[in-house]
Design an enzyme around this catalytic site. Structure first.
Site, PDB file in Angstrom:
ATOM      1  N   SER A   1      -0.652   0.359 -10.205  1.00 32.80           N
ATOM      2  CA  SER A   1      -1.266   1.027  -9.058  1.00 32.80           C
ATOM      3  C   SER A   1      -2.299   2.067  -9.464  1.00 32.80           C
ATOM      4  CB  SER A   1      -0.145   1.714  -8.275  1.00 32.80           C
ATOM      5  OG  SER A   1      -0.668   2.699  -7.421  1.00 32.80           O
TER       6      SER A   1
ATOM      7  N   GLU B   1      -2.446   4.802  -8.256  1.00 35.96           N
ATOM      8  CA  GLU B   1      -1.772   6.106  -8.239  1.00 35.96           C
ATOM      9  C   GLU B   1      -1.549   6.628  -9.655  1.00 35.96           C
ATOM     10  OE1 GLU B   1      -0.504   8.405  -5.679  1.00 35.96           O
ATOM     11  OE2 GLU B   1      -2.237   7.362  -4.889  1.00 35.96           O
TER      12      GLU B   1
ATOM     13  N   TYR C   1       6.223   8.638  -7.927  1.00 40.36           N
ATOM     14  CA  TYR C   1       5.810   7.236  -7.774  1.00 40.36           C
ATOM     15  C   TYR C   1       4.740   6.873  -8.818  1.00 40.36           C
ATOM     16  CZ  TYR C   1       3.448   3.110  -6.058  1.00 40.36           C
ATOM     17  OH  TYR C   1       2.876   1.858  -5.988  1.00 40.36           O
TER      18      TYR C   1
HETATM   19  P1  GDR Z   1      -0.996   6.011  -0.941  1.00 38.13           P
HETATM   20  O1  GDR Z   1      -0.962   5.479   0.568  1.00 38.13           O
HETATM   21  O2  GDR Z   1      -0.149   7.211  -1.105  1.00 38.13           O
HETATM   22  O3  GDR Z   1      -2.435   6.134  -1.343  1.00 38.13           O
HETATM   23  O4  GDR Z   1      -0.306   4.806  -1.741  1.00 38.13           O
HETATM   24  P2  GDR Z   1      -0.703   6.213   1.961  1.00 38.13           P
HETATM   25  O5  GDR Z   1      -1.268   5.321   2.988  1.00 38.13           O
HETATM   26  O6  GDR Z   1       0.728   6.617   2.121  1.00 38.13           O
HETATM   27  O7  GDR Z   1      -1.553   7.576   1.846  1.00 38.13           O
HETATM   28  C1  GDR Z   1      -2.955   7.577   1.681  1.00 38.13           C
HETATM   29  C2  GDR Z   1      -3.492   8.998   1.825  1.00 38.13           C
HETATM   30  O8  GDR Z   1      -3.391   9.395   3.194  1.00 38.13           O
HETATM   31  C3  GDR Z   1      -2.926  10.736   3.244  1.00 38.13           C
HETATM   32  N1  GDR Z   1      -2.253  11.009   4.530  1.00 38.13           N
HETATM   33  C4  GDR Z   1      -1.127  10.417   4.972  1.00 38.13           C
HETATM   34  N2  GDR Z   1      -0.364   9.451   4.422  1.00 38.13           N
HETATM   35  C5  GDR Z   1       0.720   9.001   5.119  1.00 38.13           C
HETATM   36  N3  GDR Z   1       1.473   8.015   4.612  1.00 38.13           N
HETATM   37  N4  GDR Z   1       1.049   9.545   6.352  1.00 38.13           N
HETATM   38  C6  GDR Z   1       0.299  10.527   6.934  1.00 38.13           C
HETATM   39  O9  GDR Z   1       0.615  10.999   8.036  1.00 38.13           O
HETATM   40  C7  GDR Z   1      -0.844  10.982   6.226  1.00 38.13           C
HETATM   41  N5  GDR Z   1      -1.816  11.889   6.492  1.00 38.13           N
HETATM   42  C8  GDR Z   1      -2.658  11.896   5.459  1.00 38.13           C
HETATM   43  C9  GDR Z   1      -1.978  10.848   2.058  1.00 38.13           C
HETATM   44  O10 GDR Z   1      -1.745  12.225   1.711  1.00 38.13           O
HETATM   45  C10 GDR Z   1      -2.747  10.061   1.012  1.00 38.13           C
HETATM   46  O11 GDR Z   1      -3.650  10.910   0.369  1.00 38.13           O
HETATM   47  C11 GDR Z   1      -0.511   3.450  -1.380  1.00 38.13           C
HETATM   48  C12 GDR Z   1       0.836   2.734  -1.545  1.00 38.13           C
HETATM   49  O12 GDR Z   1       0.717   1.421  -1.038  1.00 38.13           O
HETATM   50  C13 GDR Z   1       1.243   2.649  -3.003  1.00 38.13           C
HETATM   51  O13 GDR Z   1       2.429   1.864  -3.118  1.00 38.13           O
HETATM   52  C14 GDR Z   1       0.103   1.987  -3.789  1.00 38.13           C
HETATM   53  O14 GDR Z   1       0.449   1.915  -5.145  1.00 38.13           O
HETATM   54  C15 GDR Z   1      -1.182   2.798  -3.594  1.00 38.13           C
HETATM   55  O15 GDR Z   1      -1.486   2.863  -2.216  1.00 38.13           O
HETATM   56  C16 GDR Z   1      -2.345   2.149  -4.313  1.00 38.13           C
END
Ligand code: GDR
Length: 327
Positions: free
Chosen positions: A125, A127, A149
């Site tokens: 990933s 990440e 993670y």
């Molecule tokens: P990510 O995905 O952490 O990049 O990992 P996610 O969609 O959870 O978050 C992306 C960004 O959005 C910001 N964010 C929020 N995120 C979530 N979930 N909920 C919220 O309310 C929100 N508001 C803002 C987060 O802080 C973050 O910066 C995904 C997963 O699929 C992993 O398994 C994979 O490895 C990576 O993508 C590549």
């Protein structure tokens, strides 16, 4: 070919098994038993599900993996199973390490014992790059994970590299940047946004509460990315590949595009709550997939705008249908 996919009930497992089954491969999936007998995304496609051979097992239970590997003797293994929600990894770091690191080690050991001539794909990933200091990230970028993670995925990545170098196994890593679809889990930010925008549009809900709106991600389409997984294992030698669109957008951009597609002004509905912010976030990611484009001939086919619209339209269809049924 005989294929084993771990994590087959998730978004990528669904698109990958659909792709491979359509080519006539014999697809076996490892599924965690649950009392609801639910098969995640596969439940949305009974026809596909009927073509797959599903085995109960768990990546943290080596014995269950051995039984499956011994029976199937796969030509190819796609190890996608993971605790994949970054936010959750802060609440449950031990479980995240157990599933993502020990689980990967177990999968690699069963592979080494029962299919050493086969090919193994590990879902690494973006990440693992975490605190990035470069405009774009490629296979040579120094990793600096920012969450349990991210650390677990980095450990899985190097376990794969080590098994390749130490035992001469065909083990490849796909370093996939964020990839989404209408089958994305509802806790991830893109699907949370598309679903909320639709519910607000239909008058079922009135607001959407998010965390960091400034966060920037390189978002692609899952069906394009599983194609890359297949190409990675088709390649003449085991290697590591970044898979990304090369474009980055903020969470705010995603919200704005989704809401305006439904004629809504996002500023009237979106609130920010600290509880959705992470103790340490990855603020910017943009992948450089030149290597995959050159050596594998891979490229993304769906733009950011198309992806957002696809997700909103799918949720609109789904939620409108549910609403009609309830009326
Ligand atoms: P990510 O995905 O952490 O990049 O990992 P996610 O969609 O959870 O978050 C992306 C960004 O959005 C910001 N964010 C929020 N995120 C979530 N979930 N909920 C919220 O309310 C929100 N508001 C803002 C987060 O802080 C973050 O910066 C995904 C997963 O699929 C992993 O398994 C994979 O490895 C990576 O993508 C590549």
């Amino acid at each position: 070919m005989k294929i084993i996919i771990s994590g087959i009930t998730g978004q990528d497992g669904y698109y990958l098994s659909r792709l491979l089954a359509s080519k006539g491969d014999q697809v076996h999936g490892i599924v965690r038993r649950n009392s609801q007998k639910s098969f995640g995304v596969l439940d949305t496609d009974p026809e596909l599900k009927s073509k797959l051979k599903l085995h109960y097992g768990d990546v943290t239970d080596k014995h269950s993996l051995d039984t499956i590997f011994k029976e199937v003797r796969p030509d190819r293994v796609y190890h996608l199973a993971a605790q994949s929600f970054v936010q959750e990894s802060w609440s449950n770091p031990e479980l995240t390490y157990e599933i993502n690191i020990k689980g990967t080690l177990n999968m690699l050991n069963s592979f080494r014992e029962y299919s050493p001539e086969g090919r193994f794909y590990f879902a690494s990933s973006s990440e693992m790059f975490g605190k990035v200091e470069t405009k774009s990230q490629d296979e040579k970028t120094f990793p600096w994970p920012r969450s349990p993670y991210g650390i677990s995925k980095l450990a899985g990545f190097y376990t794969g590299v080590n098994y390749r170098e130490a035992y001469g196994l065909f083990v490849s890593n796909g370093i996939l940047f964020n990839h989404e679809s209408p089958h994305r889990g509802e806790e991830f930010v893109t699907r949370k946004i598309s679903l909320a925008a639709v519910k607000i549009h239909l008058g079922v809900e009135s607001e959407l509460v998010l965390g960091n709106l400034d966060s920037q991600r390189d978002w692609g389409y899952s069906a394009d990315y599983v194609k890359a997984m297949e190409l990675i294992l088709d390649y003449e030698r085991p290697d590591d590949f970044v898979i990304a669109t090369g474009e980055t957008h903020s969470v705010r951009d995603f919200v704005q595009t989704a809401f305006s597609h439904l004629g809504l002004d996002w500023k009237k509905h979106v609130k920010v709550d600290e509880k959705y912010k992470r103790p340490a976030d990855v603020s910017y990611l943009r992948g450089d997939s030149s290597k995959a484009r050159k050596l594998l001939g891979w490229k993304p086919t769906v733009s950011f705008q198309e992806l957002v619209k696809m997700m909103v339209d799918a949720d609109l269809k789904r939620v409108s249908g549910q609403k009609k049924k309830a009326e």
